[in-house]
Every structure is written in structure tokens, then in C-alpha cells.
Scaffold this motif. Structure first.
Motif, PDB file in Angstrom:
ATOM      1  N   GLU A   7      -5.363  16.158  58.077  1.00 16.67           N
ATOM      2  CA  GLU A   7      -5.436  14.760  58.496  1.00 16.67           C
ATOM      3  C   GLU A   7      -4.110  14.301  59.110  1.00 16.67           C
ATOM      4  N   ILE A   8      -2.999  14.712  58.501  1.00 17.22           N
ATOM      5  CA  ILE A   8      -1.683  14.328  59.030  1.00 17.22           C
ATOM      6  C   ILE A   8      -1.493  14.898  60.433  1.00 17.22           C
ATOM      7  N   GLU A   9      -1.929  16.143  60.634  1.00 17.44           N
ATOM      8  CA  GLU A   9      -1.792  16.759  61.960  1.00 17.44           C
ATOM      9  C   GLU A   9      -2.649  16.050  63.003  1.00 17.44           C
ATOM     10  N   ARG A  10      -3.770  15.506  62.596  1.00 16.92           N
ATOM     11  CA  ARG A  10      -4.605  14.763  63.549  1.00 16.92           C
ATOM     12  C   ARG A  10      -3.863  13.521  64.066  1.00 16.92           C
ATOM     13  N   TYR A  11      -3.181  12.833  63.168  1.00 24.15           N
ATOM     14  CA  TYR A  11      -2.435  11.650  63.600  1.00 24.15           C
ATOM     15  C   TYR A  11      -1.231  12.052  64.479  1.00 24.15           C
ATOM     16  N   ARG A  12      -0.656  13.225  64.202  1.00 27.31           N
ATOM     17  CA  ARG A  12       0.431  13.715  65.056  1.00 27.31           C
ATOM     18  C   ARG A  12      -0.100  14.053  66.460  1.00 27.31           C
TER      19      ARG A  12
END
Length: 338
Positions: A7-12
Motif C-alpha cells: 500500500e505504501i508503494e502505491r502511494y509512492r
């Protein structure tokens, strides 16, 4: 290089796209294959409307995460054990041997310490149809549809009988061995007079089952006398310090139950529950449910052999109990009161 995106990588990814980076550049920064990033951008791209009412495409991390969560849920849980022989064994233990999912998990663990399968996993297998088990084969999942209301059994108010309030405190706290609950398991209506006399020890849930030809008071007293002869007077008195029963007519000769047939002395104490308060013999009632796994309500107990009764008694006493952290009644008895 991982192909999964968090999920964090999606926002990145969303931030880097807003900054003008290309998918291949994003892949290098996240240490992903560029095709993974292309697929992720395609999955999370939605059409939005600008303030000028002009449609445009944009990658949205929260939308992509929602799709990922939904897909993961729809996929379900991967089976932990896919060995057909293992699944067949679990099915056999539940459907044929009358074990609960918890008891199955403890039994498998005892046979092979490397096997760790919890009752929740077994329930998941059953609910997802990975095990060929029908609802009626489950211990406590029986339909009550169409069952006739049973007629109430007769009970008698016995004058001067000892009541449950007179029972000593040690019988209530279950910390000492020798306090029992007494009941009868009867045949179905118009299925004969045979019944089972059942004794359940309150601390260990140890079970004694005896088959009786009828519910007559003298038959019950005769069977208690037979137990005393098997144990011996002194050992019987030490083992059966108290007996708690309901107000059934079969227990009306309570003075005959407490009087020794060997020495004619006092051999045990008896206490009567309140009417319609079966919860005051909760251990008895729970063990009766175990008996009913083999002898369903409405059965003719006269057709149950003494060998089968003994098998059921041994099965109950060796049954792994969640109450005792997987120990059986016999194991708990040896560990705490031997």
C-alpha cells in the motif's frame, strides 16, 4: 526483486507519477520489474473530471488498494494442508469417530508434533467444502427443524431430601476429586424402557456409564450397589464423596443410594437440584451430548450392547478437551489427582 506492491508503494507510485517520472524510472526506484509497474498503473487508473468538465485519466493509489483488497478477499485463504490423506483422515475423525475440530487438532498434534493445524483451520476447510462433511455430521450443528416437543418427565418433591444448597463448598469449586453428578439417558418414546445410568465427576469430567433395563428406583439402587461391590466399601466412599442428581422418580429412593450394601453404613452423600435447573448438573449435561453422538435421541437403548456402552465410556474419558488444554479426563485425573 519482488513482484508484489504494498500500500505504501502505491502511494509512492502516485507521487512519482505526479512528479513526471516514467514507469521504468519508478520501477528502478522501487526495485520492481517495469511490467509490474505498468500493470499496477493500469489497474489503478481512473477517469476523473476537471473543474473545466474535461475528463482525464489519473492513477489513484487508494482506488488500486481497494481493488487489491477485494481481489484478495475473493481469492480466499490458500489451504494449509493439501495432502489428500490428511484431509481424508480429518473427515474420518469428524464424520465417523465423532471428534470435534478441536479434538481432531489435538489428536493430530499428539500423533505427529510437526503437524500444527488449529480448530479454526479445520472449520474453514469444512465451510469452504474442502472436507466432505455434512452439517448433520458435526457434533453440535444439528437441525432442530421438525423435532417434536418432548413430554416432560415426572419428578417428585421428596420430603426432607438433601438439596443442592447443602452440598459442601469443595463440591462447588471443583478443586477436589470425588464429587459426582448423576443422570439417566433414556430411550425414545415407545422404544422400550432401557436407559443409561451416567455418573460424571465434576473436577475431571470422568464418566461412568451403566446400562439399565428400566428406570425403576430399585434398579438404580441395585446398580449403585454393584458399583460399590466393584470398588469396595472404603474405596467407594473415598471415590464417591457426593452425588448430585435431578428430581427424577428413579432417584426417589435416595436413602437406598447413600446406604452401603456391604457394611450397611453411610457410603456417600446425595443432593438434589432444583426443578428445571439442568445447569446445576452442567458437567452431566455436556457429557450426555457426547453420548448422543453415538446414541441419538429417539434411539432404542436396548439395542445398544454392553460392549458399545463400554466403548462410549472409554471414548469420552480419552477425548481431548479444550477445557483441559487438550488433555483427556484420564490424563487430567492422573496429572492432578493421582
Amino acid at each position: 526483486m519482488s513482484k508484489y506492491i504494498t500500500e505504501i508503494e502505491r502511494y509512492r507510485i502516485e507521487t512519482m507519477l505526479d512528479d513526471g517520472l516514467k514507469p521504468k524510472e519508478i520501477a528502478q526506484r522501487l526495485n520492481k520489474h517495469y511490467t509490474t509497474i505498468y500493470r499496477e498503473i493500469k489497474r489503478g487508473t481512473v477517469t476523473l473530471i476537471s473543474t473545466n468538465l474535461v475528463p482525464y485519466d489519473k492513477y489513484c493509489a487508494d482506488y488500486s488498494q481497494t481493488i487489491h483488497t477485494q481481489n484478495s478477499h475473493n481469492k480466499g485463504v490458500n489451504p494449509r494442508y493439501t495432502d489428500i490423506s490428511m484431509l481424508d483422515k480429518i473427515t474420518h475423525l469428524i464424520a465417523q469417530k465423532r471428534y470435534s475440530p478441536y479434538a481432531v487438532s489435538r489428536l493430530l498434534k499428539a500423533e505427529n508434533p510437526d503437524i500444527s493445524i488449529c480448530k479454526g483451520t479445520i472449520y474453514n476447510y469444512i465451510n469452504s467444502k474442502k472436507l466432505n462433511i455434512k452439517s448433520y455430521q458435526m457434533p453440535y450443528n444439528k437441525s432442530r427443524k421438525g423435532r417434536k416437543k418432548s413430554e416432560p418427565r415426572h419428578s417428585y418433591k421428596l420430603l426432607s431430601r438433601p438439596i443442592i444448597e447443602d452440598r459442601p463448598p469443595e463440591a462447588l469449586d471443583r478443586k477436589s476429586f470425588g464429587h459426582w453428578e448423576l443422570d439417566t439417558v433414556v430411550s425414545g418414546k415407545n422404544k422400550g424402557n432401557s436407559c443409561l445410568l451416567v455418573l460424571t465427576e465434576r473436577s475431571t469430567r470422568y464418566e461412568i456409564i451403566r446400562k439399565l433395563p428400566n428406570l425403576k428406583t430399585e434398579t438404580v439402587v441395585k446398580e449403585i450397589n454393584s458399583l460399590e461391590k466393584d470398588f469396595g466399601y472404603r474405596n467407594f466412599s473415598n471415590t464417591f464423596k457426593s452425588i448430585t442428581c435431578d428430581n427424577g422418580v428413579e432417584f426417589s429412593d435416595w436413602k437406598g443410594i447413600i446406604k452401603s450394601c456391604i457394611s450397611k453404613k453411610h457410603r456417600t452423600n446425595i443432593y438434589f437440584c432444583h426443578a428445571y435447573a439442568s445447569y446445576e448438573r452442567g458437567s452431566n449435561e455436556n457429557n450426555n451430548k457426547l453420548i448422543r453422538r453415538f446414541i441419538p435421541k429417539g434411539s432404542d437403548i436396548s439395542k445398544v450392547s454392553d460392549k458399545e456402552v463400554k466403548y462410549i465410556e472409554n471414548w469420552i474419558n480419552n477425548y481431548p478437551r479444550e477445557l483441559f488444554n487438550g488433555l483427556s479426563s484420564i490424563e487430567y485425573l492422573k496429572q492432578n489427582f493421582a
